[in-house]
Design a protein around this motif. Sequence first.
Motif: not given
Lengths: 1003, 91, 417
Positions: C31, C34, C37, C60-62, C202, C231
């Motif tokens: 996205k 985030y 990250v 909402n993290i990757a 993600d 981020t």
Amino acid sequence: MSNNLRFKTSKFIDETYRVSFKFNNKTYFGFKGDTLASALLANGIHLVGRSFKYHRPRGIMTSGSEEPNAIIQLHDNSSRTEPNVRATEVEIYEGLVASSQNCWPSVNFDIGGINNLLSPILPAGFYYKTFMWPASFWEKYEYFIRKSAGLGKSPKVADPDIYEHKYIHCDVSVIGAGISGIMAAKMAAKNGFKTLLVDEKSYLGGSSIYDKSEFSKINNQITSSWLEKEINEISKLENLEIKTRTSVAAFHGYNFLLARENLTDHLPINQRENKVRQRLLKIRAKKVITATGSIERPLIFDNNDRPGIMLSSAIKRYIDLYGVACGENIILFTNNDTAYETAMSLIQRGIKINAIIDNREQIDSKISYEVEKNNIKIYKGYTVVDTYGYRRINKISIMKLSKDGQTVIGDKTKLNCDCLGVSGGWTPAVHLFTQSGGKLKFREEDQVFIPNVYPSDQISIGSCNGDFGLEEIIKNTLSSIKKFLDIDNSEYKTVETISGLNQSKRNIWLLPSDKSIGKTKSFVDYQNDATAKDIKLALREGFRSIEHVKRYTTTGMGTDQGKLGNMHALGIISETAGTKMGEHGTTTFRPPYTPLTFGTIVGRNVGEFFDIFRRTPIHDWHVANNAEFENVGQWKRAWYYPKDNENMHQAVQRESKAARDSAGILDASTLGKIDIQGTDASEFLNRVYTNAWSKLAIGKCRYGLMLNEDGMVYDDGVTTRLGENHYIMTTTTGGAANVLGKLEDYLQTEWPELDVYLSSVTDHFATISVCGPNSKKIVSKVIPDLDLSDEKFPHMSFKNSKIDNIKCRIMRISFTGEHSYEINIQANFGKSVWEKCMEAGKDFNITPYGTETMHLLRAEKGFIIVGQDTDATLTPIDLQMDWIVSKKKYDFIGKRSLYRSDTIREDRKQLVGLLTENPEEVLEEGAQIVADIKKSPIEMLGHVTSSYYSPNLKKSIALGVVKGGKNMLGQKLIIPMENKNINVTVADPVFLDKEGERLNAKL
Amino acid sequence: MFLINCPFCGEREQSEFKAGGEAHIVRPKQPTELSDDEWAEYLFMRKNIKGVQFERWNHVHGCRKWFNMVRDTSNDQIKAVYKMGEKPPVK
Amino acid sequence: MKNKYSIFSLIKNAFSYHENWEKAWKDPEPKKEYDAVIVGGGGHGLATAYYLAKKHNMKNIAVVEKGWIGGGNTGRNTTIIRSNYLWDASAGLYDHALKIWEGLSQELNYNVMFSQRGVMNLAHNLQDVRDLKRRTHANRLNGIDAVYLNTEEVKKFCPIINTSQDIRYPVLGGTLQRRAGTARHDAVAWGYARGADEMGVDIIQNCEVKGIKRNGDTVEGIETTKGFIKTKKIGVVAAGHSSVIANMAGLKLPLESKPLQALVSEPVKPIIDTVVMSNAVHAYVSQSDKGELVIGAGTDDYVSYSQKGSHDIVEGTLNAILELYPIFSRMRMLRQWGGIVDICPDASPIISKTSIKGLYFNCGWGTGGFKATPGSGDLFAHTIANDEPHKLNAAFNINRFVSGDLVDEHGAAAVAH
């Protein structure tokens, strides 16, 4: 049966030499020259083992080191037993005993075969999804999983064989002695390159050496005839060393090769005694030529794993090389022309070929027409969809392939057979090339990875370079070797080739079936039972990378490391995911190429040669006088000398008392000694020690403490000024080499302007320390000419002298607090001087003492031992040794670190003495020290570093480090042991003779 | 297993050598004038480069000399060796 | 909610020929932005993301991974798990991890095969004996289940060890932590990935970080091969490549990345049922469930990112193996490989904030990071979420290299594996 299978016409088999061997407790016969596999096949045996997961019956699949199935235990229950040996690699000998693995009670009837029935619930990675309930049960499940896993059995006793290493340095190393390897070796050797040629087989020539086919000729001769002449010629070349039975295991950077030379494995056991079994060759080659050939690919279809299903090229090798027919009613299944070579070999021997199933619709080569002429039915555009037979294949069913090759059409036809030869084309053996760091590229036309970028001075030739046609191999070998070696003369005038094969192939990684994939078992990794549907399952579950798929399905993780199936796994991944083959790359080919015996890697570094023993010049005397030894670094040091039936404690008490009451003698030869010379020697010492050295007078000794740059104590010892620009430094026994290294580092890299030279002289001197109230009398008898008066020879000074005309250095220094002398003499006189001292001390009860007593005596005086009382987290301030840290010196190694925020804390761990409430109670070294036993979590203040019962003080003493210990003198602390708490009081670390009266006493 | 061209002895096996970390970190001439941070920078902080790195090696089982090496740490290719105090022969 | 894994789900899926299993994790494109990250999709990074989502409600993290998840040291180590460390700080950290290991398969609904078969450490000289006793006493007081064994007890626990007193470095004793053991390394990465994915994290593979964008002393995002990702919090868990990422942010770390090698033998039936480590002669060995002897070698002394070490190291390790286990002489090495380990001067890790706001590092695990995976992830998640370390990782800050307050596990002779 066996009579029909053996054709006694091969010149590689000595039919006059019958060899008997046992397989699964039954005796069979083969001939000299057979492998275990060829001998078994000649006896009609295909079923050799069971697979890893499903315990499915498995037979001999190949004829070489790529074999995944036919792996056996050699000489079970003997000291020479070896698990997981490939029957295809074992050359038989009289008395060989082999047995099937991973099956019980027998390979024919294996209880584990039940796994095959359970296979629907055992897909790839099933164990990640289950065995989690109840939580505490995993180890119980695991017990059974472990029992059923594993293949062969580890030896249970030590290995009677010996191994060794050999270094070979050469200009050119050629790996593989097939056509291209032999040509390359000849070109190199004849052009003046010192050349090494190795091959894993017992013979040279690779697969061409038994090729009698009329369809591939060189200079109008049958290939094998041409090759024999070449081999004959190179075997006479002086510049060329040839090693057979030698398998290159690893190709490391900088053209460093490791190869295993097999010397006795082909001999009867009784001929192996006292011979080296295997040799690890460590080869450094200026140039490497890789000619490792290629490996035939199997085909992936339902039930493609039954005994009797083999590589087509293996069938050819067994008949041509060993004279063994793998069946009496053979079907070949192929997607390329090479199976027709096998067909021709079989036709020549009159072995029945029931049919050839060819994926290709169009076949247009001389050799295929020739096969057809022999009335052999060729099913063009067909595929095998299933096979039948439990312990041996007996039938197959085939169907027509659709145009795109994705499905099967029409009716199913069943055909009988007792052996099915499969050929899916060839995979270049690029393993060694990639191990060396080489990068591959993918060739779309025939779906192979071939060498692309070379990381070192090397080249790949022949079929491992993707040249499969005879003409191509020879033409490219000639031109690329000329270029690679930069030579004009190839040694070959013209080489004309004829080949009846063409290179067309219809490559389908996973052949279609009339069943849905979920109902099939199409094996990709035979040994690990990984199937095509497992790979598809992995992809379905999100494992996309080839490494993920490999790990999830265990494809390529068997003892054959996926030599057969890895390419198909890649192919199925890209077909399923709709990606391009080249994009995935390959999994990493990890060394060794074939498994390498631990013993071979270790060579002679076993037993007494595991590590060197450093012995002092007086060692033999210690042995003769009943000393027990301790290992200190590589040194053997006398630990204590038990007399009569003394235990260690009694001996140490006696030794310690004698040293203080009269005289003791210690072999201190192991202390590191560094000779320091140069006009800047004093300045150098100023920089490396914490204290000042400029003013040390010639002939004087001084104790020094050395720090790491991080401020922590690193080493200590006494350094003596022998002359204006000459010092001798002593270090701890274990630290000697590191100290020298560190000093050289600073000298050469930070302070090159200093005129200083360092030499290690540890081994040059024997060092004998005589201490105690009677030491003076003893030394004066040994060295009568030396004036030992306190005026002439005070504490911390040194004298040159002679004993029986041999120069020696005498230091009056003490690590015990007693009046003592250290005699340093040329090492080879050490023992005689020691004996002289013993003789001179006879009337004074001179008592040899070992390291344990030395430790006790110095602890009574509160002297530290670096490494025992320190652990690289203590500064000299922590050790209450502020007195030795010069405040005046601008800098020394580690000084700056002493002033960091943490190192200046007052409550750091500090060295203290500890006295037990009960004077008889000796603390355990390593025990932790606390103040409050009730606190939770319990706070550990420090630990006991040294602890003894002192016979001189008649009480237990200990040193330890305690947080804030400096200010805790007299405070009570607790040592919490498992079963009790011991009360201790913090004391001065100097327990004995704080005033130094003993040292300075007038003797 | 590298083949290292010792500037004093010539090509020798890696087993004769010992690595000594990043090169050209000069020991401060006046350590006492440094802050704790600056001293820590000298003592512990390293570039630890992936790629071409300048580093120190010692021919410890040979001539015992320290020298410098330029090496690509991503593939272990040695680009050059040079004596202490000399300028690196490559960038 | 993902399908639960169990024997029942295996049977159920058998009826559909396993064609209905869903993805263990998705493979999304990143996205634009985030909340945090994580750089590095190894066990530690995935665990960090898992606990950020689970315990700190950051969904909402990757996780961005250069290659494939679990492909670095997670997939290359010898899987030893123990917590019998000397110093309080280390014992606290590693035992925190060990406690999570004990329930991890159930927590993740993924069998990580944590097998508490015990880890034994051997003593070969008198100083080893002192050091091991010191450590055992400290362990006991820290509530860690280590005991000291004499030579006979060592032999009894692992009969195939050569405890003859005539060998070059005879076994003088040892310690045993029974709660210690091994786990299945790949499963740890995959289990955490599946768990994190389920909570909305993600996991982005084949996404290499190319730069760190900062505004003054605050991070703004990362440049990757899949574009810029905005981020405010970046947690770097890049093991051997930590310095490479740090250099992008203009930081230097007290790390050196060195080759560490390991090897396995061909698989055989059960022959050794515990993990035996010997620092003095440098050999450690266990046997995998598959039957392979898993042997760890040491590190080379030079920096390298090539994932290859020198043969001498492997040879030296096998010398020691045959010294202690002469029966293995005819066993054969099947595979050897190398990893890149980032080593701190004090052999302890860094789980810390940095001088740059929003940039956190979890690195320096050296040769022994695998055992800490769950604890490391949990504590790093806490540190990132709260911008403050947890008390269990407070000692493992970067600043210790300035103050001198090191956690020196070298000095305690406990070479960290």
